[in-house]
Write a protein that holds these residues in place. Structure first.
Motif, PDB file in Angstrom:
ATOM      1  N   PRO A   1       0.799  -1.232   0.000  1.00 32.72           N
ATOM      2  CA  PRO A   1       0.000   0.000   0.000  1.00 32.72           C
ATOM      3  C   PRO A   1       0.825   1.272   0.000  1.00 32.72           C
ATOM      4  CG  PRO A   1      -0.948  -1.586   1.505  1.00 32.72           C
ATOM      5  CD  PRO A   1       0.345  -2.179   1.032  1.00 32.72           C
ATOM      6  N   SER A   2       1.832   1.352   0.856  1.00 30.03           N
ATOM      7  CA  SER A   2       2.618   2.582   0.956  1.00 30.03           C
ATOM      8  C   SER A   2       3.492   2.788  -0.275  1.00 30.03           C
ATOM      9  CB  SER A   2       3.494   2.548   2.208  1.00 30.03           C
ATOM     10  OG  SER A   2       4.394   1.454   2.161  1.00 30.03           O
ATOM     11  N   VAL A   3       4.108   1.719  -0.780  1.00 28.10           N
ATOM     12  CA  VAL A   3       4.988   1.827  -1.943  1.00 28.10           C
ATOM     13  C   VAL A   3       4.179   2.169  -3.188  1.00 28.10           C
ATOM     14  CG1 VAL A   3       6.654   0.616  -3.395  1.00 28.10           C
ATOM     15  CG2 VAL A   3       6.655   0.237  -0.928  1.00 28.10           C
ATOM     16  N   ALA A   4       3.051   1.499  -3.367  1.00 29.12           N
ATOM     17  CA  ALA A   4       2.205   1.778  -4.526  1.00 29.12           C
ATOM     18  C   ALA A   4       1.678   3.209  -4.487  1.00 29.12           C
ATOM     19  CB  ALA A   4       1.039   0.783  -4.571  1.00 29.12           C
ATOM     20  N   GLY A   5       1.179   3.628  -3.328  1.00 29.60           N
ATOM     21  CA  GLY A   5       0.629   4.973  -3.215  1.00 29.60           C
ATOM     22  C   GLY A   5       1.655   6.058  -3.396  1.00 29.60           C
ATOM     23  N   SER A   6       2.877   5.812  -2.923  1.00 25.88           N
ATOM     24  CA  SER A   6       3.918   6.832  -3.019  1.00 25.88           C
ATOM     25  C   SER A   6       4.436   7.020  -4.439  1.00 25.88           C
ATOM     26  CB  SER A   6       5.088   6.479  -2.094  1.00 25.88           C
ATOM     27  OG  SER A   6       5.725   5.286  -2.529  1.00 25.88           O
ATOM     28  N   ALA A   7       4.000   6.185  -5.379  1.00 32.67           N
ATOM     29  CA  ALA A   7       4.440   6.335  -6.768  1.00 32.67           C
ATOM     30  C   ALA A   7       4.018   7.678  -7.354  1.00 32.67           C
ATOM     31  CB  ALA A   7       3.879   5.193  -7.624  1.00 32.67           C
ATOM     32  N   ILE A   8       2.954   8.260  -6.820  1.00 27.32           N
ATOM     33  CA  ILE A   8       2.465   9.535  -7.346  1.00 27.32           C
ATOM     34  C   ILE A   8       3.102  10.730  -6.650  1.00 27.32           C
ATOM     35  CG2 ILE A   8       0.522   9.924  -5.764  1.00 27.32           C
ATOM     36  CD1 ILE A   8      -1.162  10.649  -8.203  1.00 27.32           C
ATOM     37  N   THR A   9       3.895  10.482  -5.615  1.00 28.17           N
ATOM     38  CA  THR A   9       4.510  11.540  -4.809  1.00 28.17           C
ATOM     39  C   THR A   9       5.950  11.786  -5.252  1.00 28.17           C
ATOM     40  OG1 THR A   9       5.365  10.035  -3.132  1.00 28.17           O
ATOM     41  CG2 THR A   9       3.074  10.763  -2.886  1.00 28.17           C
ATOM     42  N   PRO A  10       6.619  12.800  -4.705  1.00 31.78           N
ATOM     43  CA  PRO A  10       8.016  13.058  -5.079  1.00 31.78           C
ATOM     44  C   PRO A  10       8.959  11.906  -4.792  1.00 31.78           C
ATOM     45  CG  PRO A  10       7.095  14.970  -3.984  1.00 31.78           C
ATOM     46  CD  PRO A  10       6.086  13.875  -3.853  1.00 31.78           C
TER      47      PRO A  10
ATOM     48  N   ALA B   1       9.865   8.279  -7.558  1.00 35.36           N
ATOM     49  CA  ALA B   1      10.956   8.011  -8.496  1.00 35.36           C
ATOM     50  C   ALA B   1      12.174   7.413  -7.814  1.00 35.36           C
ATOM     51  CB  ALA B   1      11.345   9.304  -9.211  1.00 35.36           C
ATOM     52  N   GLN B   2      12.226   7.472  -6.496  1.00 34.94           N
ATOM     53  CA  GLN B   2      13.394   6.968  -5.768  1.00 34.94           C
ATOM     54  C   GLN B   2      13.234   5.504  -5.367  1.00 34.94           C
ATOM     55  OE1 GLN B   2      14.215   9.713  -2.518  1.00 34.94           O
ATOM     56  NE2 GLN B   2      13.328  11.378  -3.677  1.00 34.94           N
ATOM     57  N   VAL B   3      12.067   4.903  -5.643  1.00 31.19           N
ATOM     58  CA  VAL B   3      11.805   3.514  -5.278  1.00 31.19           C
ATOM     59  C   VAL B   3      12.025   2.633  -6.501  1.00 31.19           C
ATOM     60  CG1 VAL B   3      10.094   1.889  -4.393  1.00 31.19           C
ATOM     61  CG2 VAL B   3      10.105   4.265  -3.587  1.00 31.19           C
ATOM     62  N   PRO B   4      12.842   1.564  -6.391  1.00 27.67           N
ATOM     63  CA  PRO B   4      13.060   0.682  -7.537  1.00 27.67           C
ATOM     64  C   PRO B   4      11.793  -0.081  -7.904  1.00 27.67           C
ATOM     65  CG  PRO B   4      14.053  -0.236  -5.563  1.00 27.67           C
ATOM     66  CD  PRO B   4      13.601   1.153  -5.205  1.00 27.67           C
ATOM     67  N   GLU B   5      11.609  -0.307  -9.192  1.00 28.79           N
ATOM     68  CA  GLU B   5      10.464  -1.070  -9.680  1.00 28.79           C
ATOM     69  C   GLU B   5       9.139  -0.486  -9.195  1.00 28.79           C
ATOM     70  OE1 GLU B   5      10.534  -3.639 -11.815  1.00 28.79           O
ATOM     71  OE2 GLU B   5      12.708  -3.507 -11.961  1.00 28.79           O
ATOM     72  N   VAL B   6       9.010   0.829  -9.276  1.00 29.29           N
ATOM     73  CA  VAL B   6       7.781   1.470  -8.821  1.00 29.29           C
ATOM     74  C   VAL B   6       6.734   1.425  -9.923  1.00 29.29           C
ATOM     75  CG1 VAL B   6       8.345   3.807  -9.608  1.00 29.29           C
ATOM     76  CG2 VAL B   6       6.904   3.490  -7.574  1.00 29.29           C
ATOM     77  N   LEU B   7       5.462   1.437  -9.527  1.00 27.74           N
ATOM     78  CA  LEU B   7       4.378   1.434 -10.505  1.00 27.74           C
ATOM     79  C   LEU B   7       4.242   2.803 -11.147  1.00 27.74           C
ATOM     80  CD1 LEU B   7       1.683  -0.492  -8.415  1.00 27.74           C
ATOM     81  CD2 LEU B   7       2.982  -1.401 -10.343  1.00 27.74           C
TER      82      LEU B   7
ATOM     83  N   GLY C   1      -0.262   3.337  -9.318  1.00 24.47           N
ATOM     84  CA  GLY C   1       0.103   3.154  -7.915  1.00 24.47           C
ATOM     85  C   GLY C   1      -0.931   3.724  -6.962  1.00 24.47           C
ATOM     86  N   ILE C   2      -1.361   4.945  -7.214  1.00 28.00           N
ATOM     87  CA  ILE C   2      -2.355   5.542  -6.315  1.00 28.00           C
ATOM     88  C   ILE C   2      -3.693   4.833  -6.450  1.00 28.00           C
ATOM     89  CG2 ILE C   2      -3.302   7.328  -7.840  1.00 28.00           C
ATOM     90  CD1 ILE C   2      -2.271   7.748  -4.134  1.00 28.00           C
ATOM     91  N   GLY C   3      -3.945   4.257  -7.636  1.00 25.02           N
ATOM     92  CA  GLY C   3      -5.156   3.454  -7.811  1.00 25.02           C
ATOM     93  C   GLY C   3      -5.123   2.191  -6.969  1.00 25.02           C
ATOM     94  N   VAL C   4      -3.939   1.586  -6.844  1.00 23.50           N
ATOM     95  CA  VAL C   4      -3.786   0.400  -5.996  1.00 23.50           C
ATOM     96  C   VAL C   4      -4.059   0.756  -4.536  1.00 23.50           C
ATOM     97  CG1 VAL C   4      -2.122  -1.274  -5.099  1.00 23.50           C
ATOM     98  CG2 VAL C   4      -2.190  -0.779  -7.548  1.00 23.50           C
ATOM     99  N   LEU C   5      -3.498   1.867  -4.071  1.00 24.47           N
ATOM    100  CA  LEU C   5      -3.753   2.300  -2.692  1.00 24.47           C
ATOM    101  C   LEU C   5      -5.233   2.614  -2.492  1.00 24.47           C
ATOM    102  CD1 LEU C   5      -2.892   3.093   0.139  1.00 24.47           C
ATOM    103  CD2 LEU C   5      -2.249   5.354  -0.746  1.00 24.47           C
TER     104      LEU C   5
END
Length: 297
Positions: free
Chosen positions: A250-259, A262-268, A273-277
Protein backbone atom coordinates in the motif's frame (compact mmCIF):
# COMPACT_ATOMS: atom_id res chain seq x y z
CA UNK A 1 -74.53 24.76 46.11
CA UNK A 2 -72.40 24.77 43.03
CA UNK A 3 -68.62 24.60 43.00
CA UNK A 4 -66.61 27.07 41.05
CA UNK A 5 -63.51 25.80 39.23
CA UNK A 6 -60.80 28.38 38.93
CA UNK A 7 -58.37 27.97 36.09
CA UNK A 8 -54.71 28.02 37.08
CA UNK A 9 -52.80 31.14 36.21
CA UNK A 10 -51.45 31.08 32.69
CA UNK A 11 -53.40 27.95 31.65
CA UNK A 12 -56.89 26.64 30.97
CA UNK A 13 -59.14 24.96 33.54
CA UNK A 14 -58.71 21.56 31.93
CA UNK A 15 -55.32 21.02 33.62
CA UNK A 16 -51.59 21.24 32.91
CA UNK A 17 -50.43 21.66 29.33
CA UNK A 18 -47.69 19.61 27.65
CA UNK A 19 -44.95 21.14 25.52
CA UNK A 20 -43.82 19.31 22.40
CA UNK A 21 -40.22 19.58 21.21
CA UNK A 22 -40.11 19.69 17.42
CA UNK A 23 -38.43 16.62 15.99
CA UNK A 24 -36.29 17.09 12.89
CA UNK A 25 -35.47 14.38 10.43
CA UNK A 26 -31.91 13.07 10.47
CA UNK A 27 -30.47 14.12 7.13
CA UNK A 28 -26.98 13.55 5.79
CA UNK A 29 -26.29 17.28 6.07
CA UNK A 30 -27.16 17.20 9.80
CA UNK A 31 -24.94 14.14 10.24
CA UNK A 32 -22.10 16.03 8.57
CA UNK A 33 -22.63 18.98 10.89
CA UNK A 34 -22.68 16.68 13.91
CA UNK A 35 -19.43 14.96 12.90
CA UNK A 36 -17.82 18.33 12.18
CA UNK A 37 -18.67 19.58 15.67
CA UNK A 38 -17.47 16.36 17.33
CA UNK A 39 -14.17 16.47 15.44
CA UNK A 40 -13.29 20.03 16.40
CA UNK A 41 -14.29 19.66 20.05
CA UNK A 42 -11.65 16.97 20.58
CA UNK A 43 -8.34 18.20 21.98
CA UNK A 44 -6.54 15.40 20.12
CA UNK A 45 -7.69 16.89 16.82
CA UNK A 46 -5.84 20.13 17.45
CA UNK A 47 -2.69 18.33 18.59
CA UNK A 48 -2.77 16.02 15.58
CA UNK A 49 -3.35 18.75 13.01
CA UNK A 50 -0.78 21.04 14.60
CA UNK A 51 1.80 18.25 14.57
CA UNK A 52 1.15 17.62 10.88
CA UNK A 53 1.80 21.23 9.93
CA UNK A 54 4.96 21.38 12.05
CA UNK A 55 6.30 18.13 10.58
CA UNK A 56 5.69 19.18 6.97
CA UNK A 57 7.11 22.68 7.38
CA UNK A 58 10.02 21.48 9.52
CA UNK A 59 11.05 18.81 7.02
CA UNK A 60 10.81 21.28 4.14
CA UNK A 61 13.11 23.73 5.91
CA UNK A 62 15.53 20.97 6.94
CA UNK A 63 15.78 19.60 3.40
CA UNK A 64 16.25 23.08 1.99
CA UNK A 65 19.21 23.50 4.35
CA UNK A 66 20.57 20.14 3.10
CA UNK A 67 20.28 21.35 -0.49
CA UNK A 68 22.17 24.53 0.42
CA UNK A 69 24.90 22.50 2.14
CA UNK A 70 25.30 20.07 -0.77
CA UNK A 71 25.46 22.87 -3.31
CA UNK A 72 28.08 24.65 -1.23
CA UNK A 73 30.14 21.45 -1.12
CA UNK A 74 29.77 20.76 -4.82
CA UNK A 75 30.70 24.30 -5.76
CA UNK A 76 34.19 23.66 -4.41
CA UNK A 77 34.76 20.72 -6.77
CA UNK A 78 34.15 20.14 -10.43
CA UNK A 79 30.84 18.30 -10.87
CA UNK A 80 29.83 16.34 -13.94
CA UNK A 81 26.53 17.44 -15.53
CA UNK A 82 25.02 13.99 -15.01
CA UNK A 83 25.85 14.09 -11.29
CA UNK A 84 24.22 17.51 -10.94
CA UNK A 85 21.16 16.26 -12.80
CA UNK A 86 20.97 13.22 -10.52
CA UNK A 87 21.06 15.41 -7.43
CA UNK A 88 18.38 17.69 -8.84
CA UNK A 89 16.21 14.64 -9.45
CA UNK A 90 16.61 13.38 -5.90
CA UNK A 91 16.31 16.77 -4.23
CA UNK A 92 14.11 18.78 -6.53
CA UNK A 93 11.71 21.44 -5.30
CA UNK A 94 8.71 19.06 -4.89
CA UNK A 95 10.86 16.63 -2.88
CA UNK A 96 12.00 19.41 -0.57
CA UNK A 97 8.56 20.93 -0.09
CA UNK A 98 6.86 17.58 0.60
CA UNK A 99 9.80 15.93 2.35
CA UNK A 100 7.90 15.00 5.52
CA UNK A 101 4.65 13.83 3.95
CA UNK A 102 5.07 10.15 4.94
CA UNK A 103 5.46 11.01 8.63
CA UNK A 104 2.64 13.56 8.38
CA UNK A 105 0.41 10.91 6.79
CA UNK A 106 0.98 8.63 9.77
CA UNK A 107 0.06 11.44 12.16
CA UNK A 108 -3.15 12.04 10.21
CA UNK A 109 -3.77 8.27 10.28
CA UNK A 110 -3.84 8.47 14.07
CA UNK A 111 -6.63 11.03 13.77
CA UNK A 112 -8.44 8.83 11.24
CA UNK A 113 -8.39 5.89 13.63
CA UNK A 114 -9.43 7.94 16.66
CA UNK A 115 -12.41 9.43 14.85
CA UNK A 116 -14.17 6.10 15.28
CA UNK A 117 -12.27 4.28 18.04
CA UNK A 118 -12.60 7.26 20.37
CA UNK A 119 -16.38 6.88 20.30
CA UNK A 120 -16.14 3.17 21.02
CA UNK A 121 -13.85 3.77 24.01
CA UNK A 122 -16.21 6.35 25.54
CA UNK A 123 -19.44 4.61 24.58
CA UNK A 124 -20.60 7.63 22.59
CA UNK A 125 -21.00 5.40 19.55
CA UNK A 126 -24.31 4.19 21.02
CA UNK A 127 -25.64 7.75 21.08
CA UNK A 128 -24.49 8.26 17.51
CA UNK A 129 -26.29 5.13 16.33
CA UNK A 130 -29.37 6.00 18.36
CA UNK A 131 -29.57 9.27 16.43
CA UNK A 132 -28.75 7.56 13.13
CA UNK A 133 -30.07 3.99 13.33
CA UNK A 134 -29.00 3.27 9.77
CA UNK A 135 -25.37 3.67 10.90
CA UNK A 136 -23.94 3.89 7.39
CA UNK A 137 -25.00 7.53 7.06
CA UNK A 138 -23.07 8.46 10.20
CA UNK A 139 -20.07 6.45 8.99
CA UNK A 140 -20.16 8.17 5.59
CA UNK A 141 -20.35 11.55 7.34
CA UNK A 142 -17.27 10.69 9.41
CA UNK A 143 -15.38 9.69 6.29
CA UNK A 144 -16.40 12.83 4.39
CA UNK A 145 -15.42 15.20 7.22
CA UNK A 146 -12.12 13.38 7.73
CA UNK A 147 -11.30 13.51 4.00
CA UNK A 148 -12.05 17.22 3.68
CA UNK A 149 -10.11 18.18 6.81
CA UNK A 150 -7.14 16.05 5.76
CA UNK A 151 -7.09 17.51 2.24
CA UNK A 152 -7.22 21.11 3.49
CA UNK A 153 -4.63 20.42 6.19
CA UNK A 154 -2.19 18.83 3.72
CA UNK A 155 -2.65 21.68 1.25
CA UNK A 156 -1.92 24.27 3.95
CA UNK A 157 1.10 22.27 5.11
CA UNK A 158 2.51 22.09 1.57
CA UNK A 159 2.02 25.84 1.08
CA UNK A 160 3.77 26.54 4.36
CA UNK A 161 6.56 24.15 3.38
CA UNK A 162 6.96 26.04 0.12
CA UNK A 163 7.10 29.38 1.95
CA UNK A 164 9.75 28.37 4.49
CA UNK A 165 11.94 26.65 1.88
CA UNK A 166 11.57 29.24 -0.88
CA UNK A 167 14.44 31.56 0.15
CA UNK A 168 17.01 28.74 0.13
CA UNK A 169 15.60 27.06 -2.98
CA UNK A 170 15.52 30.36 -4.82
CA UNK A 171 19.15 31.02 -3.89
CA UNK A 172 20.06 27.69 -5.52
CA UNK A 173 17.85 28.12 -8.63
CA UNK A 174 15.54 25.30 -7.51
CA UNK A 175 12.22 27.09 -7.19
CA UNK A 176 9.01 25.23 -7.90
CA UNK A 177 7.93 25.49 -11.54
CA UNK A 178 4.17 26.10 -11.34
CA UNK A 179 3.84 25.44 -15.08
CA UNK A 180 5.44 21.99 -14.79
CA UNK A 181 2.65 19.43 -14.71
CA UNK A 182 4.89 16.70 -13.32
CA UNK A 183 5.98 18.85 -10.36
CA UNK A 184 2.40 19.84 -9.56
CA UNK A 185 1.23 16.24 -9.87
CA UNK A 186 3.74 15.22 -7.23
CA UNK A 187 2.35 17.84 -4.84
CA UNK A 188 -1.34 17.16 -5.28
CA UNK A 189 -0.41 13.48 -5.29
CA UNK A 190 0.75 14.01 -1.71
CA UNK A 191 -2.72 15.37 -0.88
CA UNK A 192 -4.43 12.34 -2.45
CA UNK A 193 -2.03 9.95 -0.71
CA UNK A 194 -2.59 11.51 2.72
CA UNK A 195 -6.38 11.48 2.36
CA UNK A 196 -6.33 7.79 1.39
CA UNK A 197 -4.10 6.93 4.36
CA UNK A 198 -6.50 8.75 6.70
CA UNK A 199 -9.50 6.87 5.27
CA UNK A 200 -7.56 3.59 5.44
CA UNK A 201 -6.98 4.26 9.15
CA UNK A 202 -10.67 5.03 9.62
CA UNK A 203 -11.55 1.66 8.08
CA UNK A 204 -9.02 -0.16 10.26
CA UNK A 205 -10.36 1.63 13.35
CA UNK A 206 -13.90 0.54 12.43
CA UNK A 207 -12.76 -3.07 12.14
CA UNK A 208 -10.55 -3.17 15.22
CA UNK A 209 -12.59 -0.78 17.44
CA UNK A 210 -9.57 -0.17 19.66
CA UNK A 211 -7.31 2.88 19.36
CA UNK A 212 -3.97 1.23 20.16
CA UNK A 213 -4.70 -1.78 17.95
CA UNK A 214 -5.79 0.39 15.03
CA UNK A 215 -2.74 2.65 15.25
CA UNK A 216 -0.40 -0.35 15.53
CA UNK A 217 -1.97 -1.92 12.44
CA UNK A 218 -1.68 1.23 10.34
CA UNK A 219 1.93 1.83 11.40
CA UNK A 220 2.76 -1.79 10.58
CA UNK A 221 1.17 -1.55 7.12
CA UNK A 222 2.64 1.81 6.13
CA UNK A 223 6.01 1.79 7.89
CA UNK A 224 7.15 -1.54 9.36
CA UNK A 225 6.30 -3.87 6.45
CA UNK A 226 7.75 -1.51 3.77
CA UNK A 227 10.93 -1.13 5.85
CA UNK A 228 11.33 -4.91 6.07
CA UNK A 229 10.77 -5.28 2.34
CA UNK A 230 13.27 -2.52 1.57
CA UNK A 231 15.90 -4.60 3.37
CA UNK A 232 14.83 -7.74 1.51
CA UNK A 233 14.94 -5.89 -1.83
CA UNK A 234 18.44 -4.62 -1.06
CA UNK A 235 19.76 -8.15 -0.56
CA UNK A 236 17.51 -10.08 -2.94
CA UNK A 237 16.84 -7.68 -5.80
CA UNK A 238 17.44 -10.51 -8.28
CA UNK A 239 14.23 -12.25 -7.13
CA UNK A 240 11.41 -10.97 -9.33
CA UNK A 241 8.67 -11.95 -6.90
CA UNK A 242 10.22 -9.81 -4.16
CA UNK A 243 10.17 -6.73 -6.40
CA UNK A 244 6.61 -7.49 -7.52
CA UNK A 245 5.31 -7.83 -3.97
CA UNK A 246 7.19 -4.73 -2.84
CA UNK A 247 5.76 -2.42 -5.49
CA UNK A 248 2.20 -3.52 -4.65
CA UNK A 249 2.50 -2.76 -0.94
CA UNK A 250 0.00 0.00 0.00
CA UNK A 251 2.62 2.58 0.96
CA UNK A 252 4.99 1.83 -1.94
CA UNK A 253 2.20 1.78 -4.53
CA UNK A 254 0.63 4.97 -3.22
CA UNK A 255 3.92 6.83 -3.02
CA UNK A 256 4.44 6.33 -6.77
CA UNK A 257 2.46 9.53 -7.35
CA UNK A 258 4.51 11.54 -4.81
CA UNK A 259 8.02 13.06 -5.08
CA UNK A 260 9.57 9.97 -3.46
CA UNK A 261 8.07 7.65 -6.06
CA UNK A 262 10.96 8.01 -8.50
CA UNK A 263 13.39 6.97 -5.77
CA UNK A 264 11.81 3.51 -5.28
CA UNK A 265 13.06 0.68 -7.54
CA UNK A 266 10.46 -1.07 -9.68
CA UNK A 267 7.78 1.47 -8.82
CA UNK A 268 4.38 1.43 -10.51
CA UNK A 269 3.12 4.15 -12.82
CA UNK A 270 2.00 7.10 -10.65
CA UNK A 271 -1.73 6.82 -11.37
CA UNK A 272 -1.66 3.03 -11.27
CA UNK A 273 0.10 3.15 -7.92
CA UNK A 274 -2.36 5.54 -6.31
CA UNK A 275 -5.16 3.45 -7.81
CA UNK A 276 -3.79 0.40 -6.00
CA UNK A 277 -3.75 2.30 -2.69
CA UNK A 278 -7.29 3.54 -3.39
CA UNK A 279 -8.39 -0.06 -3.97
CA UNK A 280 -6.85 -1.19 -0.67
CA UNK A 281 -8.56 1.71 1.09
CA UNK A 282 -11.94 0.97 -0.52
CA UNK A 283 -11.80 -2.68 0.56
CA UNK A 284 -10.90 -1.76 4.14
CA UNK A 285 -13.54 0.97 4.39
CA UNK A 286 -16.31 -1.19 2.88
CA UNK A 287 -15.39 -4.11 5.15
CA UNK A 288 -15.45 -1.78 8.15
CA UNK A 289 -18.83 -0.41 7.09
CA UNK A 290 -20.24 -3.95 6.84
CA UNK A 291 -19.08 -4.79 10.35
CA UNK A 292 -20.49 -1.48 11.57
CA UNK A 293 -23.85 -2.31 10.02
CA UNK A 294 -24.08 -5.97 11.06
CA UNK A 295 -22.40 -6.13 14.49
CA UNK A 296 -23.53 -4.66 17.78
CA UNK A 297 -21.99 -1.39 18.89
Amino acid sequence: MSATITAPAGGPASGATTEHTPVQNVTFWRLLRSEWIKLWTLRSTWWTLGSTVVIMAGFALMMAVVVQFLNDQMSDVETAPEDQAAMDGLLGAPTVIAGGYEFAALVVAVLGAMVITGEYSTGMIRSTFAAAPGRLGAFAAKAAVLAVVTAVLTTVSLLLGWLVSYPLLNANDMTLDWSNGDDLRKLYGVIIYTVLVALFALGIGTLVRHTAGAIFTVVAVFMVVPFIFSIVVAFASSLDWVLDVNKFLPSVAGSAITPSGAQVPEVLDPWVGIGVLAAYTAVIVVTGALRLKLDDA
